[in-house]
Design a protein around this motif. Sequence first.
Motif, PDB file in Angstrom:
ATOM      1  N   ALA A  33       0.796  -1.131   0.072  1.00 59.02           N
ATOM      2  CA  ALA A  33       0.050   0.063   0.016  1.00 59.02           C
ATOM      3  C   ALA A  33       0.959   1.189  -0.007  1.00 59.02           C
ATOM      4  O   ALA A  33       1.856   1.312   0.714  1.00 59.02           O
ATOM      5  N   LEU A  34       0.643   1.919  -0.870  1.00 55.07           N
ATOM      6  CA  LEU A  34       1.396   3.530  -1.043  1.00 55.07           C
ATOM      7  C   LEU A  34       0.657   4.551   0.134  1.00 55.07           C
ATOM      8  O   LEU A  34      -0.337   4.759  -0.211  1.00 55.07           O
ATOM      9  N   PRO A  35       1.536   5.258   0.916  1.00 51.87           N
ATOM     10  CA  PRO A  35       0.970   5.917   2.040  1.00 51.87           C
ATOM     11  C   PRO A  35       0.665   7.310   1.233  1.00 51.87           C
ATOM     12  O   PRO A  35       1.157   7.753   0.029  1.00 51.87           O
ATOM     13  N   ASN A  36      -0.348   8.000   1.626  1.00 55.86           N
ATOM     14  CA  ASN A  36      -0.708   9.248   1.094  1.00 55.86           C
ATOM     15  C   ASN A  36      -1.182   9.099  -0.627  1.00 55.86           C
ATOM     16  O   ASN A  36      -1.089  10.163  -1.312  1.00 55.86           O
ATOM     17  N   THR A  37      -1.510   8.021  -0.839  1.00 55.47           N
ATOM     18  CA  THR A  37      -1.813   7.984  -2.415  1.00 55.47           C
ATOM     19  C   THR A  37      -3.490   7.250  -2.335  1.00 55.47           C
ATOM     20  O   THR A  37      -3.867   6.206  -1.679  1.00 55.47           O
ATOM     21  N   HIS A  38      -4.129   7.988  -3.285  1.00 54.33           N
ATOM     22  CA  HIS A  38      -5.651   7.256  -3.410  1.00 54.33           C
ATOM     23  C   HIS A  38      -5.770   6.922  -4.727  1.00 54.33           C
ATOM     24  O   HIS A  38      -4.815   7.509  -5.795  1.00 54.33           O
ATOM     25  N   THR A  39      -6.364   5.949  -5.296  1.00 55.28           N
ATOM     26  CA  THR A  39      -6.859   5.280  -6.430  1.00 55.28           C
ATOM     27  C   THR A  39      -7.943   5.505  -7.029  1.00 55.28           C
ATOM     28  O   THR A  39      -9.188   5.398  -6.183  1.00 55.28           O
ATOM     29  N   LEU A  40      -8.365   6.086  -8.147  1.00 57.67           N
ATOM     30  CA  LEU A  40      -9.572   6.138  -8.789  1.00 57.67           C
ATOM     31  C   LEU A  40      -9.523   5.128 -10.060  1.00 57.67           C
ATOM     32  O   LEU A  40      -8.829   5.225 -10.897  1.00 57.67           O
ATOM     33  N   TYR A  41     -10.672   4.428 -10.011  1.00 63.67           N
ATOM     34  CA  TYR A  41     -10.641   3.379 -10.964  1.00 63.67           C
ATOM     35  C   TYR A  41     -11.848   3.760 -12.247  1.00 63.67           C
ATOM     36  O   TYR A  41     -12.838   4.039 -11.704  1.00 63.67           O
ATOM     37  N   LEU A  42     -11.291   3.662 -13.571  1.00 66.92           N
ATOM     38  CA  LEU A  42     -12.131   4.165 -14.334  1.00 66.92           C
ATOM     39  C   LEU A  42     -12.151   2.969 -15.402  1.00 66.92           C
ATOM     40  O   LEU A  42     -10.988   2.107 -15.657  1.00 66.92           O
ATOM     41  N   LYS A  43     -13.382   2.716 -16.014  1.00 71.33           N
ATOM     42  CA  LYS A  43     -13.475   1.259 -16.809  1.00 71.33           C
ATOM     43  C   LYS A  43     -12.865   1.488 -18.206  1.00 71.33           C
ATOM     44  O   LYS A  43     -12.390   0.517 -18.637  1.00 71.33           O
ATOM     45  N   ASP A  44     -13.026   2.836 -18.633  1.00 68.74           N
ATOM     46  CA  ASP A  44     -12.306   2.852 -20.114  1.00 68.74           C
ATOM     47  C   ASP A  44     -11.815   4.126 -20.503  1.00 68.74           C
ATOM     48  O   ASP A  44     -12.196   4.986 -19.442  1.00 68.74           O
ATOM     49  N   ALA A  45     -11.158   4.513 -21.347  1.00 67.90           N
ATOM     50  CA  ALA A  45     -10.713   5.899 -21.835  1.00 67.90           C
ATOM     51  C   ALA A  45     -11.621   6.703 -22.047  1.00 67.90           C
ATOM     52  O   ALA A  45     -11.640   8.066 -21.913  1.00 67.90           O
ATOM     53  N   GLN A  46     -12.955   6.326 -22.324  1.00 66.13           N
ATOM     54  CA  GLN A  46     -14.000   7.328 -22.705  1.00 66.13           C
ATOM     55  C   GLN A  46     -14.622   7.845 -21.380  1.00 66.13           C
ATOM     56  O   GLN A  46     -14.748   8.830 -21.128  1.00 66.13           O
ATOM     57  N   GLU A  47     -14.412   7.012 -20.394  1.00 63.54           N
ATOM     58  CA  GLU A  47     -14.973   7.609 -18.884  1.00 63.54           C
ATOM     59  C   GLU A  47     -13.775   8.650 -18.478  1.00 63.54           C
ATOM     60  O   GLU A  47     -14.075   9.649 -17.979  1.00 63.54           O
ATOM     61  N   LEU A  48     -12.620   8.262 -18.641  1.00 65.29           N
ATOM     62  CA  LEU A  48     -11.578   9.340 -18.547  1.00 65.29           C
ATOM     63  C   LEU A  48     -11.632  10.660 -19.126  1.00 65.29           C
ATOM     64  O   LEU A  48     -11.601  11.513 -18.562  1.00 65.29           O
ATOM     65  N   TYR A  49     -12.121  10.721 -20.580  1.00 65.12           N
ATOM     66  CA  TYR A  49     -12.222  11.872 -21.398  1.00 65.12           C
ATOM     67  C   TYR A  49     -13.337  12.472 -20.763  1.00 65.12           C
ATOM     68  O   TYR A  49     -13.280  13.745 -20.955  1.00 65.12           O
ATOM     69  N   GLU A  50     -14.531  11.846 -20.266  1.00 59.13           N
ATOM     70  CA  GLU A  50     -15.522  12.553 -19.655  1.00 59.13           C
ATOM     71  C   GLU A  50     -15.178  13.285 -18.637  1.00 59.13           C
ATOM     72  O   GLU A  50     -15.811  14.229 -18.231  1.00 59.13           O
ATOM     73  N   LEU A  51     -14.517  12.701 -17.649  1.00 58.62           N
ATOM     74  CA  LEU A  51     -13.917  13.237 -16.325  1.00 58.62           C
ATOM     75  C   LEU A  51     -12.844  14.418 -16.582  1.00 58.62           C
ATOM     76  O   LEU A  51     -13.078  15.365 -16.203  1.00 58.62           O
ATOM     77  N   LEU A  52     -11.801  14.112 -17.546  1.00 55.83           N
ATOM     78  CA  LEU A  52     -10.763  14.997 -17.745  1.00 55.83           C
ATOM     79  C   LEU A  52     -10.715  15.546 -19.212  1.00 55.83           C
ATOM     80  O   LEU A  52      -9.868  15.053 -19.896  1.00 55.83           O
ATOM     81  N   SER A  53     -11.593  16.391 -19.627  1.00 53.83           N
ATOM     82  CA  SER A  53     -11.779  16.649 -20.830  1.00 53.83           C
ATOM     83  C   SER A  53     -10.508  17.822 -20.909  1.00 53.83           C
ATOM     84  O   SER A  53      -9.992  18.152 -19.762  1.00 53.83           O
ATOM     85  N   PRO A  54     -10.240  18.408 -22.137  1.00 49.39           N
ATOM     86  CA  PRO A  54      -8.745  19.109 -22.046  1.00 49.39           C
ATOM     87  C   PRO A  54      -9.131  20.425 -21.250  1.00 49.39           C
ATOM     88  O   PRO A  54      -8.008  20.732 -20.682  1.00 49.39           O
TER      89      PRO A  54
END
Length: 125
Positions: A33-54
């Motif tokens: 386990a990495l201290p002070n690290t959180h992980t966000l799981y996304l199912k695919d690149a489309q979900e990433l793009y919707e969350l983090l648009s340019p």
Amino acid sequence: KQKWLIEMKRLVIKIGAKMEADLKEIFADPKKALPNTHTLYLKDAQELYELLSPKRIELLRFVLNEFNEKKTITEISKKLHRKQEAISRDANVLSKHELIQKIRDKQKTYLKPVYGSLEIKLSGN
């Protein structure tokens, strides 16, 4: 100018990775386990793009880089040459996913980074 006190945490975004496998691995060996690290799981690149648009990446980068000074949504919109409504809308999405915090102080809304750094892992590992 007022400054934020930021606890330097790291966010790792994993695309296509299985949270259950990671949890089993950490449960079997807690040292992984990495201290002070959180992980966000996304199912695919489309979900990433919707969350983090340019434009959201631009906003997130600005908030991360300017964490030494409190900035209102109005100040940020002027710096980024965007409409205040657009910054507010993007801030709502980013705060919903806990990538930034919205802090209200009377009539002003400030944006505060939650993490000191953000890392995106494209592999399932």
